[in-house]
Each structure stands twice: as C-alpha cells, then as structure tokens.
Design an enzyme around this catalytic site. Structure first.
Site: not given
Ligand SMILES: [Zn+2]
Lengths: 509, 491
Positions: B83, B158, B182
């Site tokens: 990420k 996310s 997330s």
C-alpha cells in the site's frame, strides 16, 4: 522587599511593598547523553553545521516513530530523586499540539499528569539557604529546533530553521512559587547546575544548555511570566529588575498587568512580549507510539545506589568526617574541580590542612594561571565550555594530586609550617618541580631543633625588651615575638617549639 | 499448471513451484509484469509500478540462488505489492494524496526490509484512500480503483488497491494497513483474505500514521495460508517501534498448526453485527456457522452492547489522532513545489494544506474540534471511555466463553462507484463490524465465503483474543476448507 533585591523602594505612604513571589520553570538539556530523546542523533549538537544532526525521526518524516531513550529516563529519575520528588510507578508521554516552524511534527512530545502522576517526578522539596523550595514536577520532553533570522529590516527578514537541536532531551523542572528573593534563587540555580553536572546529565557551561522562565508577582498581585532568559546569570538580573518594576508600579498605585514579558539582555530590562501569546489549546493526546514505562522499586533502588554524592551530602561529609570548618566545606564542596582534587589527595590525617591549602592558596593560583593562559580555540567550543576547560587545565598545570598530597602531609605531620607550604606551592606551580625537589632546594624543612632555635629566641628577646616585659601578662605579645622568630628563620621555625621556648626563656628571664 | 496461468498460483504454490524448478522467478515475474500492464487499464490498483528491468534482475539473482542451492528466503522472489502509505527507500510514497505528490521515502519500512530479506520482490505501490481515510478508494487523489469482480463497483478501502491487485493476480500477495477495517473491508469486497494482526505484532515503522493507537499493517492474500506465510515474514519485535510485542509472544511460525482444525472451539456470532445486515450477507454467516459446527466447533449467538457505540467512538478517536499525525504536512521540509513568496508561516501552511482532499480535511477539522479544550470532555474523552468499556466487554467474552467471535466483515454488499461518495455518514456505518477489533487491539481476519446472486463477494470476519493470532488463522483456515467452492474472479 527582597533581601538583596535592590534599594528598598517602599510604598508611597511609607509602608513596605508586598513580598515578592517567584517561581521557576527550568529547561535543562541533557547534553551528557549520547543521543536525542527519541532517535540516535547526538544530544549535544554544538559545533555542527546547520541541519547535520538530523535523521528521519527527528525531522518528523512520514512513517517514523519515536524510540524512547532509556538512559534519559534513568537520568531524569535521578534528577527527580535528587530534588526529593516522588517517583511514579509508571510514566507516560503526551503530545502537545501546536504549529510552529521549529517543530518538525507540529507537536512536541512532553509529559503531563493527565491520568494520575505520570511525569518522571513530582511533589518534591529541597532546602535552599534555610528555606524549602517546592518542586511541582519534573518532566522529560524534546527540545524544538532553532529559528535563525537573517536580513536587516523586518521586511527583508528571512527565517531559517536549524533542526540540529530538535529532539534534544530536556528535563523541565517546575518549582512552586516559593522563592523569597533573588539570593535564594541564585543559590538554588547554583545548586541545580552543580547537581546536573554531578549526575552526569548536563554540562551547564554549554551555551543554552540551561534556560529558564520565571514567574514573578508581588503577593496578592498579578503574575508576570518572563521568557527568553538564556543564562542563569541573566535570570537573576531579570527577576531583580522585574521585582523593582512591580514595586515601582505598586508604589504608584498602578496595577501590575498580567502578561508575558521578555528579557532584553542588551538593555537589561524586561519588555512586554510583542508576540501574541499562542492560544492555549494544545489538544493534549496520549502519545500512543511510546508505551507506558514502568519504573519499579528495584530500578529506583539501583539508580539511587548509582547516584553520585550530592553537593550537600559532600559538604556534610567534609564537615563531619574530616572536621573541616563549615565555611571552608561550603567553598570546597560547591566546586567539583576542587572537591575532586580534595578527595583524590586526602588522607585521614591531612584532610584539614589539605582543605586549607586548596581554599586559601590553590584556588587563587589556578585562577591567576587560567587568566593568563592563551585563549582557547573559539571553533572548538563556545565560551562557557572553553572557560571551564581552561580552568581544569590550569589546575593540573599548577600542581599534581601527588604533589598536593605530599604538601598537605608535610604540614599535617608538623614537618612544614603553613607559611613554608605556601611558598613551596608557589614554587612548584612556577617551576613544575616535585615536592621533594622544592622542599630540599628551598630548605623549607621545619626547624624544630631546640638548640638551633634557642639562639634565635634569645636574640629576639634581647632585641625586643619592651615586648618581652609585657609578654608575661599579654598573650598577644607572645604571638608578636613568635612572629619575630618566624621572620628571622624565614618561616622555618616550628611554631609550637618556638612558643614553648619563648615561654620558658621569658619565665626564666 | 500451464504457463498462462502460473500467475494465479497461491503463495505456497509459488514457493513450491519456483524452488522445485517448475518455473523460474524470472518467468513468474515477467508474466506478472505484463499482466499488470494489461490489467491496470481496468483496475487502477497501482499508483506506481517499480522499474521492471531492476525487478527482473533481482528475480534472476533469486533463480541463480535456487540453482546453486543458496538460501533465497521464504518468499523466493515472489511478486508482492505494498500500500502506498508504506515507505520504501527511493520510491514515491504519496499516501494517495496530492500533499505528498513529490515525497520519496528516504528509508525502508520494517515490513519492507523484512519482505526484501525473505526474497520478496515488491513490484508496485498500491492505490488507497487518501491517508487511508475511506472505505472505497474513491478518496484517492489519483482516481478510484475498481473491483475486479465488477469494474463498476468499488473494491472497498482504504487498502482497495492492494485487495484489487491481489484478486486480479497483479501480485501474489500485498500489504495493506488496517485502522478500522481497511484491510478486511476491501478483502471482503474483492473475495481475498485480509488479515489484521494483534496490535503490536507487526512493526509500524515506515507506515505513515493515520490513527497510530489502533492501526496495523496486515497481509492481503488469496488464501489463509498465504496470509499466514506473509504475516510470519513481517511480524515480530522491531527496535524502531517501541509498541511491537516481544519476540517470544510474536512467534513467527504462523503456518505451523494452521491445518489443526476448529474442533472443540467455541464461536460466538455477534448479534449487533448481524442484525442489520443485508439478507444475503446474513444468510452467508448463518451457513458459515453451520460449516464450522460440521467441522466440530460449537456456535452460539452473543450480544456485545458496546458495539453499538463503537463507530462514533472510532471516528472520534481516529479524527483526533489524525489531526495530530497529519499536522506535520506543512510543506516545509518535504512535499510539493509551492513558493513561500507573499506568505508568512501561518498563511503558508494554510495554503499548503489546501491540497488535502475533502475526506482528510473533514476528519482533521473534526479531530481538532473533538479534542479541543472546550469539547474534549463531550467527545474525545467520552470516546476513550467507550473504547475502554468495549475492550472490557470483548475481553470478558474471550475470557469466559469464546475462542472466536464471528460476523459479516461488512454488513452490506459491495456498491457502485459514486453510489455513496456524497453520503459520508452512511459510509461510516459500513465500518460497524470491523472497528471493534481495532479499538480493542484484537486480531481479525476476513475470509472469502460466498458470492451473491449478483456476482458480488461476501466475506466472513473472525476475531480472536490478543496474541491469539495462530488460533485465529487455524479457525479461518477451517472455514476456508469447509466453504462451498467459490467461482473464479471474472476476466
Ligand atoms: Zn534524529
């Protein structure tokens, strides 16, 4: 009026002004530690180029986390103990959120007693000049960076930030408003700088290593906070000025405004702060990146046993163990250079004479030697540090520990008169010769042989008939005659033997 | 396994294949890279793909190592992604924000250096909601990612880029970060495994902070065992993160005993997390509990009163922490080009911070408000109290009765891009089932369980007590083994 605060300006109607109330917030950089409070950068950033002493952590780079310096916790605990504070079972850290360019994360990691007592120390008390000064709390926190302004006019001014200092470990000491006047304040600060030096926390001689804010008011009046005081020397001056200013206001029936004032070191006055005080909404949050640190009884005990002797403990030892007069012990214990020298050269027998030699003769010699030494390299260290180093060097040039011990031994065992010892010390300092060389060359050995002294005593009595006559009734006159014998022998006569001989001759006379 | 489909291998299959000579690391990587090129046009899962030639050189090194019998690490050249809020030296780390458009990380996150040390090859930085605030990746400043199961739908967030990339075979596994769900939420939406470790199990050094008291880096993978493999690589005490657990507690053998089954375990199905769920989702959880019972577990319903207050508490705490954590983005020390001419400090910072997107701005303003001197008592401190009570309730449930707490990962099915982006409050409720694990610092996992009639994935969440990560993985593996076969992700 404070004890020595100024010229005593009473109120207009002749009544005395109310008592001054003074409290301090002292920031002491832990310059003797190896690293910053939360990263491996150096704790003492002095002598480095701008922004050379930084890493991703102290620059607040994205993704970095603080790593608590365990030694800072240990040393902070020692300071708290030395100030008579209670040590909490566990400590925590908080974020103080505000925006300022010198703050890389736009928050400062500090301590707070939000959830119980979790600062490194609190509720302490220490005796200063016979009065107790309360310590509200001792806390660890990080120093911000340093702002540097360049450019002549305000319009062209450029602000630069040097983050070398950012993250330097600070121990903040907040006192109760207990100071009775500038004298007690001065003694407290002296004691504190000795303490942090003794504990191996800070070199107080480094510029900016110890800074303070003061709160000053007259009893019942508004409180004024004085900031921007960069040395303890100035702190005392600022407080004296501020008390006088507030007393003058009081005498004219003007109310003292509650405000923050800055110390203008050049003009030696306090001036109202031009900067608008930041809004006090710091939105304190527990610093979750640093787990609570447990400080168990075992740790406290082991730290206590590691703590070097405090100045007052040292003074107490000098007086009770070596029978050194209290005034001499005061002088000796409050200066680490000389108390270390004393402890290195002392024996049970020579201690009193040693203390006497150090305080009456050696200190003057060292001071003179340091004053004439060539100026230290300005780049290597700043003023304070260089000064201290010069003095240390001068001391070791003047005399060695062995030389000092031999000298004190000679006096203590009665083999040398004090006067001769003084001469020997000067000679050793001047020539760098050993004690043995100097004492044999100068023939400084004490004459205690009666037959050798008898002739001198008799000639003094015959030269001073008037004094000899009075001597039987007046002991001062006997001392006068002893002095005459000393003159004739250039100080070599054993004072006790001389006195005995004189008394015998006079009574026989 | 034929060549065109080697990149569909699980992590364990990859390691077996590459070390047995079935294929080379270079072949696998090169197939993956060309697939990325083609797939990115559809999914926008990645913000930045690393230099292919450099990556291939590393893969060849691994191949040489394998041939000459040297150690090549547990991952043996496996292509993985991370990420974009995880720092990798020399690589852009934008956190999906314009604010950090030009930020190149000067150091490796611990998770990154551990991946590298075990022979992982990090191929790309994955898309995400700006600073990890969001549930859909629609709040990425670089455009939303799309769900490989239906490109008109959000992949969740996310860590939506990580989940989409893993589901679409753009990597074998990925690292996400989980602050309130997330990792688990996008894993559920994309039908992959998303694992949120016990707080302190994985170092956060190099993870850009959003709400530092609750977030963790976690693996996203195609199987439970793959997640366990990657977790073992990244977990453990780290001297750069004082909140990491001791080495002894963070035992790294997460694959060990993973096939041990669920027999004898007690599973609680949380009422508050299932009651309002979409009927298809609720039915899936019911079937899952039957599967577990068939495997020897005992399942019963449990009520956790405080769960009803968890979302407001979560948003209050994360906003307060975000306002503090994101305060450093003043564009003074790093960031993007913006001349200081004509500004003083405060106006410059205000202008520079104008680049934060709407969701980040909203949460920072909220965070400043709820923790301010005048309001902290009503909001922030109250939220901390809720968190403490919730933690006690969950701790009691584990201490007295249950090994596992189960619920839907997300109470609703994936939704269309744009469908909920104007309604932040209804979006917040999507977090209902995931935030409890973060607030109470417990481990939790989303296991792909079913696909809806409309072809959208449904995940089941399992949660265990602190440091019971191995138990959790074992239970998750048992469910994975028992579930009805899932369809392949459509091409
Ligand atoms: Zn540093």
């Amino acid at each position: 009026m404070s004890r020595d605060g100024g010229s005593g300006s009473g109120g207009a109607d002749g009544t005395a002004a109310p008592r001054p109330v003074i409290g301090l917030e002292i920031h002491c950089q832990m310059t003797s530690l190896k690293s910053k409070l939360f990263c491996p950068c150096r704790a003492d950033y002095r002598g480095m180029g701008p922004n050379e002493n930084v890493c991703p952590v102290c620059m607040g780079m994205p993704g970095t986390l603080p790593r608590l310096n365990a030694e800072a916790v240990r040393k902070g605990t020692m300071i708290a103990m030395a100030l008579g504070c209670a040590i909490p079972e566990r400590i925590s850290f908080f974020r103080k959120n505000y925006f300022y360019p010198d703050l890389p994360k736009n928050f400062q990691i500090t301590q707070l007693d939000m959830y119980g007592d979790t600062c490194i120390g609190g509720r302490g008390s220490i005796l200063v000049d016979g009065g107790a000064v309360g310590i509200r709390r001792v806390q660890l926190e990080e120093d911000p960076g340093r702002m540097i302004y360049e450019g002549a006019s305000a319009r062209n001014r450029i602000s630069l930030v040097d983050y070398n200092r950012a993250g330097t470990p600070l121990v903040e000491i907040v006192t109760e408003p207990d100071f009775e006047g500038p004298r007690q304040l001065r003694l407290f600060l002296q004691m504190l700088s000795d303490m942090v030096e003794n504990l191996g926390v800070c070199n107080p001689a480094l510029e900016g290593a110890m800074r303070a804010d003061a709160n000053v008011s007259l009893e019942g009046g508004n409180r004024v906070e004085i900031k921007n005081i960069s040395s303890f020397h100035d702190l005392e001056k600022a407080v004296v000025f501020e008390i006088a200013r507030q007393e003058a206001q009081h005498s004219r029936d003007l109310e003292v405004v509650q405000e923050t004032r800055h110390w203008d070191a050049a003009r030696k006055i306090t001036i109202p702060s031009r900067l608008k005080e930041e809004e006090k909404g710091y939105r304190y949050l527990l610093e979750a990146d640093i787990p609570w640190v447990r400080i168990d009884a075992e740790t406290v005990e082991s730290l206590r046993s590691r703590m070097p002797e405090s100045v007052s403990e040292k003074r107490e030892r000098f007086v009770s163990l070596y029978m050194i007069p209290p005034q001499v012990a005061d002088v000796l214990s409050s200066d680490k250079l000389y108390s270390d020298l004393f402890d290195a050269a002392r024996t049970d027998r020579n201690a009193r004479e040693l203390a006497n030699i150090i305080t009456t003769d050696l200190m003057g010699l060292v001071m003179a030697a340091a004053a004439t030494a060539p100026a230290a390299d300005r780049d290597a260290a700043d003023g304070g540090d260089a000064q201290k180093k010069k003095r240390d060097d001068a001391a070791s040039d003047v005399i060695s520990v062995d030389g000092l011990r031999e000298l004190a031994d000679a006096v203590a065992s009665g083999n040398m008169a004090r006067n001769s010892a003084k001469q020997a010390l000067h000679e050793m300092a001047k020539t760098g010769k050993s004690f043995a060389e100097v004492s044999s060359e100068m023939d400084l050995g004490l004459v205690s042989d009666e037959s050798e002294l008898l002739g001198v005593v008799q000639s003094v009595i015959s030269e001073e008939p008037q004094a000899a006559k009075q001597a039987s009734s007046n002991p001062n006159t006997v001392n006068y005659l002893v002095g005459k014998v000393m003159q004739k022998t250039r100080g070599k006569a054993d004072p006790q033997v001389t006195l005995d001989l004189l008394k015998r001759c006079l009574s026989e006379g | 396994m034929n060549h065109s489909s080697i990149i569909r291998a699980s992590a364990l299959e990859y390691v077996r294949g590459v070390t047995s000579g079935e294929f080379t690391a270079e072949e696998f990587l090169s197939e993956t890279l060309s697939h990325i090129e083609e797939a990115e046009a559809r999914y926008n899962a990645y913000l930045h793909v690393e230099d292919g030639q450099k990556l291939l050189a590393r893969a060849r090194e691994i191949d040489r190592g394998i041939k000459s019998g040297q150690k090549v690490g547990l991952l043996a050249g496996m292509p993985v992604s991370i990420k974009d809020n995880i720092c990798m030296r020399g690589s852009r780390t934008t956190c999906g924000s314009r604010m950090l458009e030009g930020f190149v990380a000067p150091y490796d996150a611990t998770a990154v250096s551990r991946l590298h040390a075990e022979g992982g090859i990090i191929v790309a930085k994955a898309n995400m909601d700006e600073f990890a605030m969001g549930l859909t990746t629609e709040f990425s400043a670089y455009g939303p990612s799309r769900n490989p199961w239906n490109t008109g739908y959000v992949p969740g967030g996310s860590s939506g880029g990580s989940a989409a990339a893993t589901a679409a075979f753009e990597c074998v596994a990925s690292l996400g970060s989980d602050t309130g769900g997330s990792v688990r939420n996008p894993a559920s939406f994309c039908s992959v495994v998303g694992y949120k470790p016990t707080y302190g199990l994985v170092s956060r050094h190099g993870l850009v902070s959003y709400a530092n008291s609750i977030e963790q880096i976690g693996p996203i993978a195609r199987t439970v065992s793959d997640a366990a493999l990657v977790l073992g690589v990244i977990a453990g005490r780290d001297e750069h993160d004082d909140t990491t657990a001791d080495a002894a507690a963070a035992d790294c053998g997460y694959l060990e005993g993973i096939e041990g089954g669920i027999e004898g375990m007690r599973v609680g199905i949380v009422d508050e997390m299932t009651e309002g769920a979409d009927p298809e989702v609720a039915r899936a959880v019911e079937r899952a509990s039957k599967d577990l019972e068939a495997a020897g577990a005992s399942c019963e319903r449990i009520s956790l009163d405080m769960v009803g207050y968890s979302v407001p508490s979560y948003y209050t705490i994360t906003a307060a922490e975000a306002a503090s954590n994101l305060a450093r983005y003043d564009n003074l020390r790093y960031g993007y080009d913006l001349s200081v001419d004509g500004y003083e400090f405060n106006s410059y910072v205000a202008e520079a911070r104008g680049r934060f997107g709407p969701e980040v701005t909203r949460r920072m303003i909220l965070g400043g408000y709820v923790s301010s001197a005048g309001h902290a008592g009503r909001y922030y401190l109250k939220a901390l109290k809720v968190r403490a009570k919730l933690t006690r309730e969950v701790a009691d449930a584990f201490a007295s009765s249950y090994d596992i707490l189960m619920a839907p990962t997300v109470p609703i099915l994936p939704f269309r891009i744009g469908e909920k982006s104007d309604d932040p409050v209804s979006l917040f409720m999507v977090d209902l089932n995931t935030v409890t694990a973060n607030l109470t610092r417990r481990p939790a996992v989303s296991v792909p369980y079913a696909v809806s009639a409309g072809g959208l994935p449904i995940g089941v969440q399992m949660m265990a007590d602190s440091m019971q990560d191995k138990t959790l993985l074992r239970a998750a593996r048992a469910l994975e083994k028992r579930r009805a076969p899932l369809p392949e992700v459509p091409d």
